[in-house]
Design an enzyme around this catalytic site. Structure first.
Site, short mmCIF file in Angstrom:
data_model
loop_
_atom_site.label_atom_id
_atom_site.label_comp_id
_atom_site.label_asym_id
_atom_site.label_seq_id
_atom_site.Cartn_x
_atom_site.Cartn_y
_atom_site.Cartn_z
N ARG A 7 0.84 -1.29 0.14
CA ARG A 7 0.05 -0.02 0.02
C ARG A 7 1.02 1.20 -0.09
NH1 ARG A 7 -3.29 2.43 4.69
NH2 ARG A 7 -4.73 3.67 3.79
N HIS A 45 0.40 4.43 -2.72
CA HIS A 45 0.14 5.91 -2.35
C HIS A 45 1.54 6.53 -2.57
CE1 HIS A 45 -3.23 5.50 0.43
NE2 HIS A 45 -3.36 4.29 -0.04
N ASN A 76 -3.61 9.09 4.48
CA ASN A 76 -2.41 8.05 4.68
C ASN A 76 -2.06 7.94 6.24
OD1 ASN A 76 -1.49 8.01 1.98
ND2 ASN A 76 -0.46 9.69 2.20
N HIS A 116 -5.76 -5.69 -2.55
CA HIS A 116 -6.41 -5.85 -1.32
C HIS A 116 -6.87 -7.51 -1.00
CE1 HIS A 116 -8.46 -1.78 -1.75
NE2 HIS A 116 -7.45 -1.64 -1.14
#
Length: 322
Positions: free
Chosen positions: A64, A68, A96, A193
């Site tokens: 992740r 990001h 975040n 995910h």
């Protein structure tokens, strides 16, 4: 002795020519650190493995973090920079605040600075750590080109461009399309995910007052909706795994979405929409296909707006601009 000296000269020439054939000397390439820091890959792999042995949930966090980072200002480790009194950085954006795993990057950087000071960028560490996290969680191993430089900008306002968990399939396709991804690449990257959890704050809007017609999101399986309600009974920070194998990289996420058990609205919309439903079905049925397409999409994501040469720097400390 002369034989080995000649071999060394030829080896170095091949490396230099390889760099030239890929474009500028600073261009991304597989062998970027082969002379300046040949232990880079091993140090990062060992660091990631050591942390995952203690806390397997960090695999999801590292993947992740890479996403990001790359989605905002490109893959330049801007997500690692700490805020100052004059600037609120990306990592302090609401999107975040749940990011974890900074200590993994710090540990790898510390060891790399001891072995090869000033050589390996934080941006490359983030990309390589995500790659290794996928592998150690049971997913495919893929190699990535290196040579990213670290950016000097990290601002909270830039994170508005991250995809929201409330987006529908059409909005997701458009959002990823602006970053150069196809609809299929968006779906396969959503498959990340398969690792990790979502916090209730990200999906509780699906459980009451959903829209003018429905109190509960009609795309949720009734029984699974009860599960989500129970989870949210513990508060906004309560966590719900995305699928039944939260620490294993597999295709169970797509099976969950097929069962109308996608946790986020942006998960379930992939099956609710005719434009992406077939892709979900394909990946739920064929894990090998998911693995292949995922690694291809990750390599592509790792090239987003990279800084090269004088466009960036190699930070001594990943949290602070030099």
């Amino acid at each position: 002795m002369a034989k080995y000296d000649m071999f060394t000269v030829m080896f170095v020439m091949n490396v230099v020519l390889s760099g030239w054939m890929h474009g500028a000397v600073d261009s991304l390439r597989m062998d970027y650190y082969i002379l300046a820091c040949p232990v880079a890959d091993l140090i990062i792999k060992n660091t990631v493995n050591r942390h995952l042995q203690k806390d397997p949930t960090l695999a999801a966090s590292l993947v992740r973090m890479h996403f990001h980072d790359c989605f905002i200002q490109g893959c330049d480790a801007s997500v690692l920079i700490d805020s100052t009194k004059d600037n609120t950085a990306e990592k302090d954006s609401p999107a975040n605040l749940s990011l974890r795993g900074y200590e993994v990057i710090d540990d790898a950087k510390d060891e790399l600075e001891r072995q090869c000071p000033g050589v390996v960028s934080c941006a490359d560490i983030v990309a390589m750590a995500a790659r290794d996290a996928v592998f150690f969680a049971g997913g495919p191993y893929y190699e990535i080109p290196k040579g990213r430089k670290d950016g000097r900008r990290s601002r909270i306002e830039d994170t508005i461009n991250l995809p929201f968990p409330t987006l529908n399939s059409s909005e997701l396709i458009a959002t990823f399309g602006r970053r150069g991804f196809t609809a299929q690449e968006m779906v396969v990257l959503s498959g990340a995910h398969t690792l990790g959890v979502a916090r209730c704050a990200s999906f509780k809007h699906r459980l009451s007052n959903f829209d003018d017609t429905h109190d509960v999101d009609p795309t949720i399986d009734n029984q699974f909706g009860k599960t989500l309600l129970k989870t949210c009974g513990a508060g906004d920070a309560a966590e719900q795994p995305f699928d039944s194998t939260r620490n294993s990289f597999d295709n169970d996420y797509f099976s969950a979405v097929q069962r109308r058990s996608g946790v986020l609205f942006s998960d379930q919309t992939l099956y609710a929409s005719a434009a992406t439903r077939g892709m979900v079905n394909n990946y739920a049925m064929n894990q090998a296909m998911f693995f292949l397409h995922f690694q291809q999409a990750m390599v592509k994501m790792g090239r987003l707006d990279v800084k090269e040469g004088s466009q960036g720097e190699v930070r001594q400390n990943c949290r602070v601009v030099n």
